[in-house]
Design an enzyme around this catalytic site. Structure first.
Site, PDB file in Angstrom:
ATOM      1  N   TRP A 129      40.432  36.224  38.246  1.00  0.00           N
ATOM      2  CA  TRP A 129      39.574  35.607  37.225  1.00  0.00           C
ATOM      3  C   TRP A 129      38.714  34.538  37.902  1.00  0.00           C
ATOM      4  O   TRP A 129      39.239  33.730  38.669  1.00  0.00           O
ATOM      5  CB  TRP A 129      40.472  34.996  36.141  1.00  0.00           C
ATOM      6  CG  TRP A 129      39.764  34.305  35.035  1.00  0.00           C
ATOM      7  CD1 TRP A 129      38.653  34.731  34.365  1.00  0.00           C
ATOM      8  CD2 TRP A 129      40.130  33.048  34.432  1.00  0.00           C
ATOM      9  NE1 TRP A 129      38.316  33.834  33.376  1.00  0.00           N
ATOM     10  CE2 TRP A 129      39.202  32.792  33.403  1.00  0.00           C
ATOM     11  CE3 TRP A 129      41.160  32.125  34.654  1.00  0.00           C
ATOM     12  CZ2 TRP A 129      39.265  31.642  32.595  1.00  0.00           C
ATOM     13  CZ3 TRP A 129      41.225  31.000  33.857  1.00  0.00           C
ATOM     14  CH2 TRP A 129      40.281  30.767  32.850  1.00  0.00           C
ATOM     15  N   ASP A 210      50.527  33.745  35.329  1.00  0.00           N
ATOM     16  CA  ASP A 210      49.490  33.583  34.307  1.00  0.00           C
ATOM     17  C   ASP A 210      49.733  34.679  33.271  1.00  0.00           C
ATOM     18  O   ASP A 210      49.697  35.868  33.596  1.00  0.00           O
ATOM     19  CB  ASP A 210      48.104  33.739  34.956  1.00  0.00           C
ATOM     20  CG  ASP A 210      46.977  33.462  33.971  1.00  0.00           C
ATOM     21  OD1 ASP A 210      47.245  33.403  32.762  1.00  0.00           O
ATOM     22  OD2 ASP A 210      45.821  33.321  34.418  1.00  0.00           O
ATOM     23  N   LYS A 245      43.988  35.478  23.181  1.00  0.00           N
ATOM     24  CA  LYS A 245      43.743  36.916  22.992  1.00  0.00           C
ATOM     25  C   LYS A 245      44.711  37.518  21.993  1.00  0.00           C
ATOM     26  O   LYS A 245      44.294  38.226  21.085  1.00  0.00           O
ATOM     27  CB  LYS A 245      43.854  37.666  24.315  1.00  0.00           C
ATOM     28  CG  LYS A 245      43.392  36.900  25.538  1.00  0.00           C
ATOM     29  CD  LYS A 245      41.905  36.888  25.718  1.00  0.00           C
ATOM     30  CE  LYS A 245      41.530  35.924  26.832  1.00  0.00           C
ATOM     31  NZ  LYS A 245      40.230  36.080  27.365  1.00  0.00           N
TER      32      LYS A 245
END
Ligand code: LMR
Length: 395
Positions: A129, A210, A245
């Site tokens: 990312w 993560d 999300k």
């Protein structure tokens, strides 16, 4: 005084949202930022969230400060969501602190490792990312990359990954995408995770998991496998999770940092250090997003609604992958698009080059990241044909 400040270029992901908003083409397609879109192209508020908000509105409530580490019932529910039944085991000690989103939690993990444990280097996948290197650079760590993909850039090259970890030194940190790797959608298998867990322990690395896509891969529990396996085998870990999300709570900024050890005193000390770091960064977390997640996770009826909505989202994305691959395969039969079916979650490393992505944007108003990452959830029956025609035209 300020005239020496150099102009920083726009963010590689959020900068595209600005461009997309300004684009006046009525047929524009947004496959850039990692935000779920439904069949109509909207990012809806989930039903469980609206139900929880109604409940919160009806309750008397208060807007007084939360504790530094956030609400206890939220933290307990988050720890359980991540660890499952492991949370009940006497030799598994976990502490969670509510954070404003996953980004803050990642930064907190970096601050903690540097300040408390003198960690100076963190390893992350190449690619990762775009914000990861910036977050850890800002936390004062040197960023190093381990290899991840094969030569084509569409599948995992596990041997290459393992070989590049031979350059790690004891006491360095390693960042792992627990599920639905961002930006590629390429995840290790469970057997490969087993091997990775052993390597991390052998090489004495501090792992940061993560965990931004729990529930987007296979299921809420199956997606936690890498963390649970690592903890089960005696490992200690930091976990940075986000509800942007899987609850669609992007703008509410809600997540957590969890430290797992196998000793109650260690856990107490870790929580005290997490709280000290939080107090000097933002004092204590915001209330609303955490209260929603708390209400949903702790109410059996709301939780059932959440789980079924999440399943629907996951299945729809999988369905979109199938449709997209079929549509591309018809247009370019000589190219193999099957790798897109193996990738998971919202993203796919499409194999598009930066030049092709630029042409898609300039000539067709189709927005993707220059790395070739596309957000599968931005595809719908209304834009599929146009999208596939455009991709076929540029490749
Ligand atoms: C993304 O990767 O697009 C999302 O995680 C949003 C972000 O903050 O970059």
């Amino acid at each position: 005084m300020f005239k020496t400040a150099p102009l920083n270029p726009p963010d590689s992901i959020f900068g595209l949202i600005e461009q997309f908003k300004k684009d006046t083409n009525p047929e524009k397609i947004n496959l850039s930022v990692g935000v779920y879109q439904d069949e109509s192209g909207a990012t809806p508020v989930m039903k469980c969230v609206r139900m929880a908000e109604q409940k919160l509105l009806d309750a008397a409530g208060t807007k007084s400060y939360l504790p530094i580490d956030g609400s206890t019932s939220y933290n307990t529910a988050v720890g359980r969501l991540i660890l499952g039944d492991l949370d009940d085991q006497a030799d598994v000690n976990s502490v969670t602190a509510q954070t404003p989103g996953g980004t803050v939690s990642l930064r907190l993990a970096g601050e903690l490792l540097r300040r408390v444990f003198n960690v100076d280097t963190i390893w992350m996948s190449n690619p990762t990312w775009a914000n990861h290197p910036k977050i850890y650079g800002a936390a004062g760590l040197n960023v190093k990359k381990y290899e991840y993909l094969d030569e084509q850039g569409t599948r995992l090259d596990f041997d290459r990954l393992v070989t590049s970890l031979e350059d790690t030194q004891p006491h360095e940190a390693i960042l792992l995408h627990t599920v639905c790797h961002n930006p590629t959608g390429v995840d290790p298998t469970q057997e490969q995770w087993e091997q990775l867990c052993s390597i991390i322990k052998e090489r004495q690395l501090f792992p940061i998991f993560d965990f931004a896509y729990q529930g987007f891969g296979t299921s809420i529990d199956a997606d936690a496998f890498p963390i649970r396996r690592f903890v089960e085998s005696g490992g200690e870990a930091l976990i940075c999770n986000s509800f942007s999300k899987n609850f669609g709570l992007y703008a509410e900024r809600v997540g957590g940092i969890t430290a797992v050890s196998h000793d109650a005193d260690v856990s107490r000390a870790m929580l005290s250090q997490i709280k000290l770091t939080i107090r000097t960064m933002y004092s204590n977390p915001p209330l609303h997003g955490g209260a929603i997640v708390d209400a949903v996770l702790n109410d059996p009826e709301l939780r059932t609604v959440w789980e079924s909505e999440l399943t629907e989202v996951r299945n729809r994305i999988q369905q979109l992958r199938d449709t997209f691959v079929n549509a591309m395969q018809t247009r370019i039969p000589e190219k193999d698009f099957q790798y897109i079916l193996q990738q998971r979650g919202m993203f796919s490393y499409s194999g598009l080059t930066a030049e092709q992505v630029e042409r898609l944007r300039d000539e067709y108003s189709i927005y993707a990241l220059s790395s070739g990452r596309i957000n599968i959830a931005g595809i719908n029956s209304g834009n599929l044909e146009r999208l596939c025609d455009a991709i076929a035209a540029v490749v």
